[in-house]
Design an enzyme around this catalytic site. Structure first.
Site, PDB file in Angstrom:
ATOM      1  N   HIS A  99      13.674  32.291 -26.260  1.00  0.00           N
ATOM      2  CA  HIS A  99      14.217  31.280 -27.015  1.00  0.00           C
ATOM      3  C   HIS A  99      13.956  31.406 -28.590  1.00  0.00           C
ATOM      4  CE1 HIS A  99      10.111  30.514 -25.583  1.00  0.00           C
ATOM      5  NE2 HIS A  99       9.993  29.841 -26.762  1.00  0.00           N
ATOM      6  N   HIS A 101      13.435  29.182 -31.748  1.00  0.00           N
ATOM      7  CA  HIS A 101      13.055  27.940 -32.376  1.00  0.00           C
ATOM      8  C   HIS A 101      13.864  28.046 -33.748  1.00  0.00           C
ATOM      9  CE1 HIS A 101       9.357  27.005 -29.996  1.00  0.00           C
ATOM     10  NE2 HIS A 101       9.418  28.310 -29.994  1.00  0.00           N
TER      11      HIS A 101
HETATM   12  P1  AMP Z   1       6.985  29.477 -27.078  1.00  0.00           P
HETATM   13  O1  AMP Z   1       5.591  28.805 -27.544  1.00  0.00           O
HETATM   14  O2  AMP Z   1       7.507  30.056 -28.326  1.00  0.00           O
HETATM   15  O3  AMP Z   1       7.123  29.991 -25.746  1.00  0.00           O
HETATM   16  O4  AMP Z   1       7.576  27.941 -26.920  1.00  0.00           O
HETATM   17  C1  AMP Z   1       7.798  27.087 -25.999  1.00  0.00           C
HETATM   18  C2  AMP Z   1       8.207  25.854 -26.589  1.00  0.00           C
HETATM   19  O5  AMP Z   1       9.063  25.204 -25.530  1.00  0.00           O
HETATM   20  C3  AMP Z   1       7.289  24.890 -26.861  1.00  0.00           C
HETATM   21  O6  AMP Z   1       7.639  24.650 -28.176  1.00  0.00           O
HETATM   22  C4  AMP Z   1       7.472  23.809 -25.961  1.00  0.00           C
HETATM   23  O7  AMP Z   1       7.140  22.375 -26.490  1.00  0.00           O
HETATM   24  C5  AMP Z   1       8.877  23.737 -25.527  1.00  0.00           C
HETATM   25  N1  AMP Z   1       9.220  23.153 -24.021  1.00  0.00           N
HETATM   26  C6  AMP Z   1       8.251  23.514 -22.891  1.00  0.00           C
HETATM   27  N2  AMP Z   1       9.075  23.106 -21.877  1.00  0.00           N
HETATM   28  C7  AMP Z   1      10.202  22.283 -22.388  1.00  0.00           C
HETATM   29  C8  AMP Z   1      11.098  21.578 -21.649  1.00  0.00           C
HETATM   30  N3  AMP Z   1      10.992  21.457 -20.373  1.00  0.00           N
HETATM   31  N4  AMP Z   1      12.221  20.981 -22.552  1.00  0.00           N
HETATM   32  C9  AMP Z   1      12.040  21.402 -23.660  1.00  0.00           C
HETATM   33  N5  AMP Z   1      11.138  22.275 -24.397  1.00  0.00           N
HETATM   34  C10 AMP Z   1      10.127  22.516 -23.934  1.00  0.00           C
END
Ligand code: AMP
Ligand code: ZN
Length: 136
Positions: A99, A101
């Site tokens: 993903h 950001h």
């Molecule tokens: P990363 O640390 O780059 O893997 O980011 C994962 C991101 O996903 C974090 O910023 C979380 O807040 C976000 N996240 C986790 N679960 C969900 C969810 N169900 N819906 C939306 N965002 C999520």
């Protein structure tokens, strides 16, 4: 992929608020935003991280991130934005579905992605360059 939260969100199996969707991506709000309006670009086809993405999806994802960042500036009054792709646990990746950001940033808030700045000894940067070039 079974049991992947972002596959379930990207496919619509779990409902979410989305600002954009096409054949390749769904763009949703991060559940714990760094700033309100913090977006996640979710490729619909599962890949654990950016190293596993198809090249055309990688290219499209950055183009989409730029468009979304510009929409955060125009629509939310952001002064800039960060595009971040954490890759691997050591880099802070917590969800193993690739993903991107896109985080809106505001001059008056002052919160930024930051790190402690290091330095190189004489010749050290060249040695690091050789190691990376040798692995490309
Ligand atoms: P990363 O640390 O780059 O893997 O980011 C994962 C991101 O996903 C974090 O910023 C979380 O807040 C976000 N996240 C986790 N679960 C969900 C969810 N169900 N819906 C939306 N965002 C999520
Ligand atoms: Zn997935």
């Amino acid at each position: 992929m079974d049991n992947c939260i972002f596959c379930m969100i990207a496919s619509g199996a779990i409902p979410s608020t989305s600002v954009f969707e096409d054949d390749d991506f769904k763009v949703v709000f991060d559940i714990s935003p760094a700033e309100k309006g913090h977006l996640l670009i979710l490729p619909k086809k599962h890949a654990a991280n950016v190293t596993e993405l198809d090249a055309d999806i990688s290219a499209k994802m950055l183009i989409l991130a730029s468009k979304l960042g510009q929409a955060q500036m125009k629509g939310l009054g952001a002064d800039g934005f960060n595009i971040v792709v954490n890759t691997g646990e050591a880099a802070g990746q917590t969800v193993m579905h690739c993903h991107m950001h896109v985080i809106p940033r505001f001059k008056d808030k002052g919160s930024l992605i930051s790190w402690k700045q290091g330095s190189y000894e004489d010749g050290e940067a060249a040695a690091y360059a050789e190691k990376i070039k040798g692995a490309l």
